[in-house]
Write a protein that holds these residues in place. Structure first.
Motif, PDB file in Angstrom:
ATOM      1  N   LEU A 152     -17.933  -1.606  -0.382  1.00  0.00           N
ATOM      2  CA  LEU A 152     -16.766  -1.364  -1.235  1.00  0.00           C
ATOM      3  C   LEU A 152     -15.486  -1.913  -0.597  1.00  0.00           C
ATOM      4  O   LEU A 152     -14.602  -2.414  -1.287  1.00  0.00           O
ATOM      5  CB  LEU A 152     -16.614   0.137  -1.529  1.00  0.00           C
ATOM      6  CG  LEU A 152     -17.727   0.744  -2.391  1.00  0.00           C
ATOM      7  CD1 LEU A 152     -17.492   2.237  -2.619  1.00  0.00           C
ATOM      8  CD2 LEU A 152     -17.839   0.025  -3.735  1.00  0.00           C
ATOM      9  N   GLU A 153     -15.434  -1.830   0.733  1.00  0.00           N
ATOM     10  CA  GLU A 153     -14.267  -2.396   1.437  1.00  0.00           C
ATOM     11  C   GLU A 153     -14.162  -3.891   1.162  1.00  0.00           C
ATOM     12  O   GLU A 153     -13.086  -4.423   0.928  1.00  0.00           O
ATOM     13  CB  GLU A 153     -14.408  -2.180   2.955  1.00  0.00           C
ATOM     14  CG  GLU A 153     -14.140  -0.768   3.410  1.00  0.00           C
ATOM     15  CD  GLU A 153     -12.678  -0.390   3.254  1.00  0.00           C
ATOM     16  OE1 GLU A 153     -11.837  -1.044   3.907  1.00  0.00           O
ATOM     17  OE2 GLU A 153     -12.366   0.534   2.475  1.00  0.00           O
ATOM     18  N   VAL A 154     -15.333  -4.554   1.186  1.00  0.00           N
ATOM     19  CA  VAL A 154     -15.350  -6.000   0.920  1.00  0.00           C
ATOM     20  C   VAL A 154     -14.945  -6.262  -0.521  1.00  0.00           C
ATOM     21  O   VAL A 154     -14.130  -7.143  -0.811  1.00  0.00           O
ATOM     22  CB  VAL A 154     -16.764  -6.578   1.196  1.00  0.00           C
ATOM     23  CG1 VAL A 154     -16.856  -8.033   0.751  1.00  0.00           C
ATOM     24  CG2 VAL A 154     -17.102  -6.460   2.666  1.00  0.00           C
ATOM     25  N   LEU A 155     -15.499  -5.433  -1.437  1.00  0.00           N
ATOM     26  CA  LEU A 155     -15.222  -5.651  -2.858  1.00  0.00           C
ATOM     27  C   LEU A 155     -13.764  -5.352  -3.199  1.00  0.00           C
ATOM     28  O   LEU A 155     -13.204  -5.916  -4.136  1.00  0.00           O
ATOM     29  CB  LEU A 155     -16.148  -4.764  -3.709  1.00  0.00           C
ATOM     30  CG  LEU A 155     -17.621  -5.181  -3.636  1.00  0.00           C
ATOM     31  CD1 LEU A 155     -18.521  -4.077  -4.150  1.00  0.00           C
ATOM     32  CD2 LEU A 155     -17.839  -6.458  -4.438  1.00  0.00           C
ATOM     33  N   LYS A 156     -13.171  -4.487  -2.393  1.00  0.00           N
ATOM     34  CA  LYS A 156     -11.755  -4.168  -2.589  1.00  0.00           C
ATOM     35  C   LYS A 156     -10.886  -5.365  -2.205  1.00  0.00           C
ATOM     36  O   LYS A 156      -9.718  -5.439  -2.562  1.00  0.00           O
ATOM     37  CB  LYS A 156     -11.399  -2.952  -1.723  1.00  0.00           C
ATOM     38  CG  LYS A 156     -10.266  -2.116  -2.259  1.00  0.00           C
ATOM     39  CD  LYS A 156     -10.172  -0.812  -1.462  1.00  0.00           C
ATOM     40  CE  LYS A 156      -9.017   0.020  -1.926  1.00  0.00           C
ATOM     41  NZ  LYS A 156      -8.922   1.270  -1.178  1.00  0.00           N
TER      42      LYS A 156
ATOM     43  N   ARG B  78     -16.878  -7.198   9.291  1.00  0.00           N
ATOM     44  CA  ARG B  78     -17.447  -5.901   9.679  1.00  0.00           C
ATOM     45  C   ARG B  78     -18.799  -5.696   9.001  1.00  0.00           C
ATOM     46  O   ARG B  78     -19.767  -5.268   9.613  1.00  0.00           O
ATOM     47  CB  ARG B  78     -16.494  -4.763   9.271  1.00  0.00           C
ATOM     48  CG  ARG B  78     -15.536  -4.362  10.381  1.00  0.00           C
ATOM     49  CD  ARG B  78     -14.932  -2.982  10.104  1.00  0.00           C
ATOM     50  NE  ARG B  78     -14.318  -2.846   8.795  1.00  0.00           N
ATOM     51  CZ  ARG B  78     -13.100  -3.297   8.488  1.00  0.00           C
ATOM     52  NH1 ARG B  78     -12.369  -3.913   9.414  1.00  0.00           N
ATOM     53  NH2 ARG B  78     -12.600  -3.124   7.282  1.00  0.00           N
TER      54      ARG B  78
ATOM     55  N   ALA C 115     -12.941  -7.218   6.569  1.00  0.00           N
ATOM     56  CA  ALA C 115     -13.958  -6.309   6.033  1.00  0.00           C
ATOM     57  C   ALA C 115     -15.305  -7.015   5.929  1.00  0.00           C
ATOM     58  O   ALA C 115     -16.353  -6.424   6.225  1.00  0.00           O
ATOM     59  CB  ALA C 115     -13.519  -5.810   4.659  1.00  0.00           C
ATOM     60  N   ALA C 116     -15.273  -8.285   5.508  1.00  0.00           N
ATOM     61  CA  ALA C 116     -16.525  -9.044   5.380  1.00  0.00           C
ATOM     62  C   ALA C 116     -17.172  -9.233   6.748  1.00  0.00           C
ATOM     63  O   ALA C 116     -18.393  -9.152   6.897  1.00  0.00           O
ATOM     64  CB  ALA C 116     -16.247 -10.394   4.727  1.00  0.00           C
TER      65      ALA C 116
ATOM     66  N   ASP D 204       0.808  -1.207   0.000  1.00  0.00           N
ATOM     67  CA  ASP D 204       0.000   0.000   0.000  1.00  0.00           C
ATOM     68  C   ASP D 204       0.851   1.270   0.000  1.00  0.00           C
ATOM     69  O   ASP D 204       0.429   2.319   0.501  1.00  0.00           O
ATOM     70  CB  ASP D 204      -0.960   0.025   1.213  1.00  0.00           C
ATOM     71  CG  ASP D 204      -2.334  -0.461   0.807  1.00  0.00           C
ATOM     72  OD1 ASP D 204      -2.567  -0.573  -0.425  1.00  0.00           O
ATOM     73  OD2 ASP D 204      -3.155  -0.718   1.693  1.00  0.00           O
TER      74      ASP D 204
ATOM     75  N   PRO E 160     -14.433  -9.173  -9.216  1.00  0.00           N
ATOM     76  CA  PRO E 160     -14.470  -8.482  -7.910  1.00  0.00           C
ATOM     77  C   PRO E 160     -15.772  -8.709  -7.128  1.00  0.00           C
ATOM     78  O   PRO E 160     -15.717  -8.852  -5.899  1.00  0.00           O
ATOM     79  CB  PRO E 160     -14.293  -7.015  -8.300  1.00  0.00           C
ATOM     80  CG  PRO E 160     -13.540  -7.059  -9.583  1.00  0.00           C
ATOM     81  CD  PRO E 160     -14.011  -8.268 -10.306  1.00  0.00           C
TER      82      PRO E 160
ATOM     83  N   LYS F 265     -10.405  -6.417   1.100  1.00  0.00           N
ATOM     84  CA  LYS F 265      -9.658  -6.203   2.360  1.00  0.00           C
ATOM     85  C   LYS F 265     -10.097  -7.191   3.415  1.00  0.00           C
ATOM     86  O   LYS F 265     -11.233  -7.588   3.455  1.00  0.00           O
ATOM     87  CB  LYS F 265      -9.891  -4.786   2.839  1.00  0.00           C
ATOM     88  CG  LYS F 265      -9.164  -3.784   1.952  1.00  0.00           C
ATOM     89  CD  LYS F 265      -8.874  -2.508   2.687  1.00  0.00           C
ATOM     90  CE  LYS F 265      -7.951  -1.613   1.880  1.00  0.00           C
ATOM     91  NZ  LYS F 265      -7.734  -0.312   2.494  1.00  0.00           N
TER      92      LYS F 265
ATOM     93  N   HIS G 154     -12.945  -2.687  -8.384  1.00  0.00           N
ATOM     94  CA  HIS G 154     -13.847  -2.994  -7.274  1.00  0.00           C
ATOM     95  C   HIS G 154     -14.881  -1.900  -7.063  1.00  0.00           C
ATOM     96  O   HIS G 154     -15.807  -2.059  -6.298  1.00  0.00           O
ATOM     97  CB  HIS G 154     -13.033  -3.186  -5.986  1.00  0.00           C
ATOM     98  CG  HIS G 154     -12.361  -1.927  -5.547  1.00  0.00           C
ATOM     99  ND1 HIS G 154     -11.130  -1.549  -6.019  1.00  0.00           N
ATOM    100  CD2 HIS G 154     -12.770  -0.946  -4.718  1.00  0.00           C
ATOM    101  CE1 HIS G 154     -10.792  -0.385  -5.489  1.00  0.00           C
ATOM    102  NE2 HIS G 154     -11.779   0.009  -4.690  1.00  0.00           N
ATOM    103  N   ASP G 155     -14.646  -0.723  -7.738  1.00  0.00           N
ATOM    104  CA  ASP G 155     -15.567   0.396  -7.528  1.00  0.00           C
ATOM    105  C   ASP G 155     -16.022   0.903  -8.894  1.00  0.00           C
ATOM    106  O   ASP G 155     -15.229   1.442  -9.676  1.00  0.00           O
ATOM    107  CB  ASP G 155     -14.844   1.494  -6.739  1.00  0.00           C
ATOM    108  CG  ASP G 155     -15.785   2.634  -6.366  1.00  0.00           C
ATOM    109  OD1 ASP G 155     -16.971   2.574  -6.790  1.00  0.00           O
ATOM    110  OD2 ASP G 155     -15.352   3.555  -5.661  1.00  0.00           O
TER     111      ASP G 155
ATOM    112  N   ARG H 223     -16.016 -11.244  -4.260  1.00  0.00           N
ATOM    113  CA  ARG H 223     -15.533 -11.001  -2.885  1.00  0.00           C
ATOM    114  C   ARG H 223     -16.692 -10.782  -1.915  1.00  0.00           C
ATOM    115  O   ARG H 223     -16.521 -10.903  -0.702  1.00  0.00           O
ATOM    116  CB  ARG H 223     -14.607  -9.785  -2.869  1.00  0.00           C
ATOM    117  CG  ARG H 223     -13.322 -10.044  -3.652  1.00  0.00           C
ATOM    118  CD  ARG H 223     -12.571  -8.761  -3.913  1.00  0.00           C
ATOM    119  NE  ARG H 223     -11.511  -8.981  -4.901  1.00  0.00           N
ATOM    120  CZ  ARG H 223     -10.967  -8.035  -5.640  1.00  0.00           C
ATOM    121  NH1 ARG H 223     -11.375  -6.793  -5.529  1.00  0.00           N
ATOM    122  NH2 ARG H 223     -10.014  -8.315  -6.504  1.00  0.00           N
TER     123      ARG H 223
END
Lengths: 843, 93
Positions: free
Chosen positions: B87-91, A241, A238-239, A64, A215, B93, A130-131, A218
């Motif tokens: 979006l965090e998941v799709l990224k 959360r 993240a998942a 990163d 993507p 992370k 992803h976005d 995920r």
């Protein structure tokens, strides 16, 4: 676009540099490569240096460190123009990480774009973007570019479904073709929409359509988890959360309780305690109104799992409130056990329930409701086998009464002196030794003089022990209450028959004629085949008196009544045995009977047993050859028999312990009408009582059906046979049990019949137990824990082993314990809490 | 009848008078001509609770259900969350 190294270098330094790269040491590799190229510049060393730079850039990306990676990238692009093609992929990913796709997307509208470049951009979009906003808002593409249009539509749809405003959205999303690199997003949007609409099936279908590398894939794991909370530990941070935020607070607590259920099922103490801690914490936060209930259930499950209470209480953050609901739950979970210790524990909990319920205003301690609890506790306490009564003796004197059925029944009738309360007491008492039943009946009469039942019981009981004057006295009392009652009148007939047989036994046949005249006057004796009983008495009396003509006339009458000589002989022989007369007739062997008489054998035996049952004749005799023949005859000659006659044959089977007779009767009985099935399913239980599980299943299923049909007699008999509460089955399970039993038509001592492990949820046998402990090693712990002061554990173990040995030799445990206590000379201790091994016993 | 008290909406402390009042109230809400099935449930519940012996037996009922069922009477509605969490998941992370 290839990223891989192109320089074919084989020298040792190059190999060591590549080895550093392989180990992830990109910084060290870069230093070495720089040094190498400086000292020995060549095309190979330059190519190697470029490779290492690119690896280093990717490493920085992964960490990163996008700015650092971009700076290095700019430097390398300047110094190594020959590697331009290889920079594209890296540069695109770098930009993507920094939130821009413009450079990559610009290729799509670049004049003279190569097919490789197009393929690269499509792959990048299909696997790494992803976005969607990066495409939707990219200025590199014109607003009407199909990809930008698609991304805009998808981005809007995604934001709409996750925000909960998607009621009117068109999920067909026609702007996106299935060949689009963004196709996977369409499935994800539909899946999220279906999830929020509570349509789990559609959600799963859409998730299944998402390709693994895209993507949107995920989001598949967290969505699957939201649908069916499993495998939470496999989710990314993240998942997790996301799941925690999407699930409502109560659902979070429920999910924690689900994990606790699984922990209990695993039997691992540490896991259970940790799950208790987590679950009670979440319940305290999100469902505080249920905290007490949850704690009660955790305490009950922990008890069943054999956990020490202290760590459980600690994990729960404090003990559960001791109220009526808690006592009731603990009583319920312990009372169904076969373990005498737990049965007594259940009694303690029911006592606590009465106290707490009274405190909480549920009912008064002196109410009919309290009486019902005492009654229930009495039934439970009555299940402690006699050889374990020493457990009661060990209890403190002040508490001992709460474990004694007689005391508990007395308490119940004191609060509710109704027949509904006296009847179970009398039922229990009639199974006890000595005069217990008579004492209870006398109590009942004192409390309710006009009830018929205790008088009739006393008549029956006195007749059974041949105390005829007392029996007649009680009968007179019963007749004063209700002389027209069918049972009172039947009782008089029985007394007269048994009185006549007694006179025959006392060699006073002349007195029998008077009895016969009295019997002839009774209307009950004219019902069915009952005149045969009078004729049989006449034959026995007239034979003794030498009145041959009267004897012959009686023989003719009885043969006519019972439709043949076989039934007459069976009845007369049985009554002769009852009167202890030397009168015996040789019964023909079953093999010698003509086929038409042989075919009548089931009916003859049934009719005779019905008469014997009515007259309470206990010394009937059925020749072995007849019993052997019955199972063969029944399938062909049972359709004319009534259910009562079939039941009489079943009684012969159970009375003589000819299991194949009992089994054969149950087989034909199970094919009868639904109303008749419960009693024959119960008979199947009796026929298979040596197959413990099967008998238990059949008796419980018979109880289930009998209760549904309001057949209280069969339901009561099922409970008697079970000796405790039945297994709780659904209608479907009972149907399955019936199906299996109906297909198991032949009896075998060597076959276990249908397997019910699936229905009883029998766990696989695990010799060492879930904790890897040797059960045999632990089985004496209880004895050792309870050893008298001063006795070593080794001595206690030897004694415990001796107890097991004595039991295996058939020595009654009561005798052994008495001998043990006498030899040790120690006072018995009160029952205390013990740690039991109840693994797998939950629910 | 699993929980006659829940059907009539009375607690374990309810006495005869309270049970009868609750029964009459429920019958008014679900008269037999309008909702016969519901009325039958209410009547059965009342039959249990008006008899002190059956009432006591009902009061003694308790089952050791799976723990995860203890909160199941409140339906779980998933919450909508900010897009950033997705979006965090799709990224990845």
């Amino acid at each position: 676009m290839a990223d891989q190294a192109t320089a074919p270098v084989a020298d040792p330094i190059a190999i060591s540099i590549r080895s550093l790269l392989a180990n992830g040491s990109t910084k060290a590799a870069l230093d070495r490569a720089k040094q190498h190229h400086k000292e020995h510049p060549s095309a190979g060393s330059r190519a190697l240096l470029l490779d290492v730079y690119l690896e280093r850039i990717q490493a920085l990306q992964r960490q990163d460190l996008a700015t650092e990676a971009q700076s290095l990238m700019d430097l390398v692009k300047e110094r190594f123009p020959e590697g331009r093609d290889r920079f594209l992929a890296l540069q695109s990913r770098l930009q993507l990480r920094r939130g821009s796709l413009d450079e990559s997307l610009g290729l799509l509208v670049k004049p003279g774009v190569t097919p490789e470049e197009l393929a690269f951009v499509n792959t990048l979009i299909g696997t790494e973007v992803h976005d969607l906003a990066l495409i939707a808002n990219s200025e590199a593409l014109p607003t009407n570019h199909p990809l930008r249009v698609a991304a805009t539509v998808l981005d809007r749809a995604l934001r709409t479904v996750v925000s909960g405003n998607g009621a009117g959205i068109d999920l067909a999303l026609p702007e996106i073709s299935w060949r689009s690199p963004l196709a996977a997003w369409k499935y994800l949007i539909r899946a999220i929409a279906a999830f929020y609409q509570g349509d789990a099936e559609t959600c799963r279908q859409q998730l299944d359509s998402i390709p693994a590398g895209a993507p949107p894939a995920r989001a598949v794991a967290p969505l699957r988890h939201l649908l069916d909370s499993k495998h939470r530990s496999q989710l990314s941070p993240a998942a997790r959360r996301l799941v925690d935020e999407v699930l409502p607070p109560r659902e979070l607590a429920t999910e924690a309780l689900r994990r606790l259920d699984r922990a209990f099922a695993s039997g691992k103490d540490k896991q259970i305690l940790s799950a208790i801690r987590e679950a009670t914490d979440l319940v305290r936060r999100y469902a505080p109104d249920r905290l007490d209930t949850v704690k009660h259930h955790i305490a009950a499950d922990a008890y069943l799992a054999g956990l020490d209470p202290e760590p459980v209480v600690q994990a729960m953050g404090g003990a559960s409130v001791r109220n009526a609901a808690r006592a009731r739950l603990l009583a319920r979970v312990t009372e169904n056990s076969d373990d005498p210790y737990e049965i007594l524990t259940a009694c303690t909990h029911w006592h606590e329930f009465i106290d707490k319920a009274a405190e909480e205003g549920w009912f008064s301690k002196k109410s009919i409701e309290a009486a019902q609890v005492y009654l229930h506790t009495a039934v439970i306490a009555g299940r402690v086998p006699p050889e374990f009564k020493y457990l009661v003796d060990r209890a403190p004197a002040t508490e001992r009464e709460r474990y004694l059925p007689d005391f508990l029944y007395r308490k119940a009738v004191e609060l509710d002196p109704s027949p509904d309360t006296f009847r179970p007491w009398l039922d229990w008492a009639r199974r006890q030794r000595g005069r217990t039943g008579e004492i209870v009946a006398e109590n009942w009469i004192r409390a309710r003089p006009s009830d018929l039942e205790p008088h009739l019981y006393l008549v029956d009981r006195c007749a059974e022990r041949e105390a005829y004057p007392s029996a007649l006295k009680h009968l007179a009392n019963a007749e004063k209450i209700d002389s027209m009652h069918a049972e009172t009148r039947a009782m008089r007939a029985r007394l007269l028959i048994n009185g006549a047989l007694r006179q025959l036994q006392q060699k006073r046949p002349h007195l029998v004629e008077q009895r016969i005249r009295e019997l002839e006057e009774l209307p009950e004796m004219r019902q069915g085949d009952r005149t045969a009983l009078i004729d049989a008495l006449a034959i026995l009396a007239h034979t003794a008196l030498g009145k041959h003509d009267l004897t012959t006339a009686a023989w003719n009458r009885i043969d006519a009544t019972l439709n043949g000589r076989i039934a007459s002989l069976l009845l007369i022989t049985g009554m002769g045995r009852q009167a202890k007369l030397p009168f015996t007739h040789k019964m023909p062997d079953a093999g010698d009977l003509a086929p038409e008489i042989s075919a009548q054998l089931p009916l003859s035996l049934a009719r005779v047993d019905q008469l014997a049952h009515f007259a309470r004749l206990h010394r009937m005799h059925y020749p072995i050859s007849y019993l052997q023949q019955l199972p063969k005859l029944l399938p062909r000659h049972s359709k004319d028999l009534t259910a009562e006659q079939l039941e009489a044959l079943g009684r012969i089977g159970t009375g003589t312990k000819w299991n194949d007779v009992t089994y054969a009767v149950s087989t034909v009985g199970l094919d009868r009408s639904p109303n008749e099935v419960p009693r024959f399913l119960l008979l199947r239980a009796a026929a298979t009582r040596f197959q413990h599980d099967r008998a238990r299943v059949c008796a419980s299923a018979a109880h289930h059906l009998a209760v549904k049909l309001r057949d209280n007699v069969t339901a009561g008999r099922a409970l008697d046979l079970l000796g405790g509460p039945p297994e709780k089955f659904t209608d479907e399970i009972v149907s399955e049990i019936l199906r299996r039993e109906r297909t198991s038509r032949t009896f075998s001592e060597f076959s276990s019949g249908p397997n019910y492990d699936d229905i009883l949820d029998v766990p696989d046998f695990d010799y060492y137990g879930p904790d890897g402990e040797d059960e045999d090693e632990n089985m004496f712990d209880e004895f050792i824990d309870a050893r008298p002061p001063g006795m070593s554990a080794d001595v206690a173990r030897v004694l415990a082993e001796a107890a097991v040995h004595a039991a295996s030799e058939g020595v009654p445990m009561e005798d052994f314990v008495r001998g043990l206590v006498e030899s040790i000379g120690a006072p018995p201790r009160g029952p205390g809490k013990r740690r039991g091994n109840r693994r797998g016993g939950r629910r | 009848m699993n929980d006659a008290r829940a059907i009539l909406g009375v607690g374990p402390q309810a006495g005869d008078a309270e049970i009868r009042a609750a029964y009459l109230k429920k019958v008014k809400e679900h008269p037999p001509d309008h909702s016969p099935a519901e009325f039958e449930k209410i009547r059965d519940a009342y039959e249990i609770l008006r008899d002190p012996r059956r009432r006591a037996r009902q009061l003694m009922e308790a089952s050791n259900c799976p723990l995860s069922h203890l909160l199941s009477d409140t339906p779980a509605q998933p919450r909508h969350v900010p897009i950033e969490l997705w979006l965090e998941v799709l990224k990845g992370k």
